[in-house]
Design an enzyme around this catalytic site. Structure first.
Site, short mmCIF file in Angstrom:
data_model
loop_
_atom_site.label_atom_id
_atom_site.label_comp_id
_atom_site.label_asym_id
_atom_site.label_seq_id
_atom_site.Cartn_x
_atom_site.Cartn_y
_atom_site.Cartn_z
N LYS A 200 40.44 35.71 18.43
CA LYS A 200 41.16 34.98 19.49
C LYS A 200 40.24 34.79 20.70
CE LYS A 200 45.07 35.28 22.59
NZ LYS A 200 46.31 35.94 22.97
N GLU A 206 32.74 43.87 17.32
CA GLU A 206 32.60 44.04 15.86
C GLU A 206 32.45 42.69 15.16
OE1 GLU A 206 34.86 45.50 17.76
OE2 GLU A 206 35.20 47.57 17.13
N ARG A 261 48.09 40.29 17.29
CA ARG A 261 48.80 40.91 16.17
C ARG A 261 49.95 40.06 15.66
NH1 ARG A 261 48.92 43.65 20.77
NH2 ARG A 261 50.86 44.15 21.86
N GLU A 346 50.46 49.15 18.75
CA GLU A 346 49.87 48.40 19.87
C GLU A 346 50.99 47.82 20.74
OE1 GLU A 346 45.51 46.66 19.29
OE2 GLU A 346 46.95 45.02 19.29
N HIS A 377 52.17 61.41 -4.72
CA HIS A 377 51.31 62.53 -5.11
C HIS A 377 50.37 62.91 -3.98
CE1 HIS A 377 53.00 62.18 -9.10
NE2 HIS A 377 53.03 60.89 -8.81
O1 F6P Z 1 41.36 45.56 20.16
C1 F6P Z 1 42.64 45.06 20.32
C2 F6P Z 1 42.69 43.62 20.07
O2 F6P Z 1 42.72 42.99 21.29
C3 F6P Z 1 43.87 43.23 19.20
O3 F6P Z 1 45.04 43.07 19.89
C4 F6P Z 1 43.35 42.02 18.53
O4 F6P Z 1 44.12 41.70 17.43
C5 F6P Z 1 41.94 42.46 18.20
O5 F6P Z 1 41.55 43.18 19.34
C6 F6P Z 1 40.95 41.38 17.90
O6 F6P Z 1 40.73 40.56 19.01
P1 F6P Z 1 40.05 39.15 18.83
O7 F6P Z 1 40.94 38.36 17.93
O8 F6P Z 1 39.98 38.57 20.21
O9 F6P Z 1 38.70 39.36 18.23
#
Ligand code: F6P
Length: 504
Positions: A200, A206, A261, A346, A377
């Site tokens: 977003k 990451e 989310r 969250e 299990h």
């Molecule tokens: O780390 C939390 C968050 O802001 C989430 O709410 C979101 O889904 C995720 O990071 C990924 O964010 P982005 O879509 O901006 O990479």
């Protein structure tokens, strides 16, 4: 309105009703009312819920509904669905429902329709081979890079709908540990691979790091390959994606007011459309829209998300439970617990109310779970004999597409046996019951049975919308904002400060 929900007379009434259960058992509730299961079963949008194994009776149920009305749930439901700024700290709507039911405002509806047309059209072109790799080879692998809401929802639905119906296999990568990307690229060739970066904000460490490595993997083949042709971006900030080299024609967008989310219904659902096609994606949205319509119009007393949300409040605040378990009895739904963890933790892991005052009651519990029957299990020892307990959702599918009748019945019986053991304990074992202290299983542990006739796109959409709305209901009762995540931001900023001090 009172500063804390616990100051409401309806809250105090519920405390009384809670005490009234002290000398009762769940088995006793069933004995007193042979029609209990039927009375406490509800259906909407092809989802059936049986809540009879809960600590409820007419009095408690009525008191929970009265609490919901005292908290203005009906008005708050409208505010959410009309696109009002229910995300109070970020001053914007949380209008994911507009992605599945076109809103009344024609200009918003048109713009959403256009966003959807573009990404679904791209997915179809890829599936039909009209869009190929830059060297003319068909694309057979999509590696989708994202994290949190930009990964969990698309990953869950893509898996839930089973084997891809087109020629493109879809893989997901979220972790910064390079192993996941390495595994996703295994067996893939750059010429036939599409990298789909979903973020977003397009600032998430990451995702950008994994995209960087994926791009160098493509570039390793640069003599033959135009790497930019093999990268797609999905974002609410197309300028940022373009700035790091994603071709503007390969960027699919969605509005800022779609929370991460809650974003699988937007262009973030591109992996779903690549794997399962345009029609499946629309059916997914149609199932969610049907659940939204039910949420919007059904009386609170028969409203699935409302009932489930209020049961959540009942256990956290009146039975002091600190967690809630989810057990999908379907391998294809194995990602459901992780998805719900983000959705609920969250959204509801909040310590101040919407006015910024510290809350004086507990809010969202830990959400956890595991796929059944694997869970039986591993974690069910705790469920049956642990000193504290988690109310549970058993999600069952009546007809599994890839399963024979015998496996269908085994899966279903397995879920029901665990729900029975939670509710009644060993008291119903008959001759096999052991009186040894270590064998005693007390029962009295509540659960919901949530049934889907089959695991198709419509029903998965309805199921996930039900959980989204359930989450919102709880936030309204607790008077917290379900749509921000400032706690996560602190961790992100501290990581950045560390990296600024000690660059990698
Ligand atoms: O780390 C939390 C968050 O802001 C989430 O709410 C979101 O889904 C995720 O990071 C990924 O964010 P982005 O879509 O901006 O990479």
């Amino acid at each position: 309105m009172e500063s804390s929900p616990s100051e409401l007379p309806q809250w105090q009434a519920l405390e009384e009703w809670r005490r009234s259960f002290a000398s009762r058992t769940l088995a006793n509730l069933f004995k007193l009312d042979p029609g209990r299961q039927q009375r406490w079963s509800f259906s909407a949008a092809s989802i059936h819920i049986d809540i009879s194994r809960n600590w409820i009776d007419e009095n408690t149920f009525g008191a929970l509904m009265t609490l919901a009305r005292a908290r203005d749930l009906e008005k708050m439901r409208e505010a959410l669905l009309r696109g009002e700024a229910v995300n109070t700290t970020e001053h914007r709507p949380a209008w994911h429902t507009a992605l599945r039911t076109p809103p009344a405002d024609p200009s918003v509806a048109r713009s959403l329709e256009e966003d959807q047309r573009l990404f679904l059209g791209f997915a179809e072109a890829l599936r039909s081979g009209r869009i190929q790799g830059s060297t003319g080879k068909p694309i057979n692998t999509a590696v989708c890079i994202g994290i949190g809401g930009s990964d969990l929802g698309p990953r869950l639905v893509t898996e839930a709908l089973g084997a891809p119906t087109g020629p493109v296999r879809v893989r997901f990568v979220s972790n910064i540990d390079p192993v996941e990307l390495h595994n996703a690229l295994e067996g893939a060739t750059p010429e036939s691979t599409l990298i789909v970066a979903i973020s977003k904000t397009f600032t998430t460490l990451e995702t950008l790091e994994n995209l960087r490595v994926a791009r160098s993997w493509l570039n390793a083949d640069s003599q033959r390959l135009d790497a930019a042709h093999h990268i797609v971006g999905v974002t609410a900030h197309p300028d940022r994606a373009a700035k790091i080299g994603v071709h503007p024609k390969r960027i699919f967008v969605f509005p800022e007011w779609v929370g991460g989310r809650y974003s699988l219904w937007s262009a973030c659902g591109l992996p779903i459309a690549i794997a399962h096609g345009h029609d499946a994606f629309l059916q997914l949205c149609a199932g969610a829209a049907e659940m939204d319509a039910h949420f919007a119009t059904a009386p609170l007393e028969t409203n699935l998300p409302v009932i489930l949300g209020l049961l959540g409040v009942w256990y956290v605040n009146f039975w002091n439970t600190r967690s809630r378990a989810v057990f999908p009895y379907s391998q294809r739904l194995r990602a459901l617990p992780s998805y719900l963890q983000q959705l609920e933790m969250e959204s509801l892991g909040k310590r101040v109310d919407v006015d910024g005052h510290p809350v004086t009651i507990d809010t969202g519990p830990v959400v956890w779970g595991e796929v059944g029957t694997t869970a039986q299990h591993s974690v069910f020892q705790f469920m049956h004999q642990g000193t504290h307990w988690s109310p549970a959702d058993f999600v069952v599918v009546a007809q599994h597409a890839q399963s024979d009748e015998r496996r269908n019945r085994l899966l279903h019986a397995s879920a029901m046996a665990q729900a029975d053991a939670m509710a009644w304990g060993d008291s119903v074992l008959g001759a096999e019951r052991s009186t040894a202290a270590y064998a005693i299983t007390p029962g009295g542990r509540p659960s919901n049975i949530i049934s889907l006739a089959q695991l198709d796109a419509h029903n998965v959409g309805a199921l996930l919308a039900m959980y989204e709305q359930r989450t919102y209901v709880q936030s309204v009762i607790w008077n917290v904002n379900a749509f921000d995540q400032w706690g996560v931001e602190v961790g992100k900023k501290l990581l950045q400060q560390r990296l600024d001090r000690e660059p990698v």
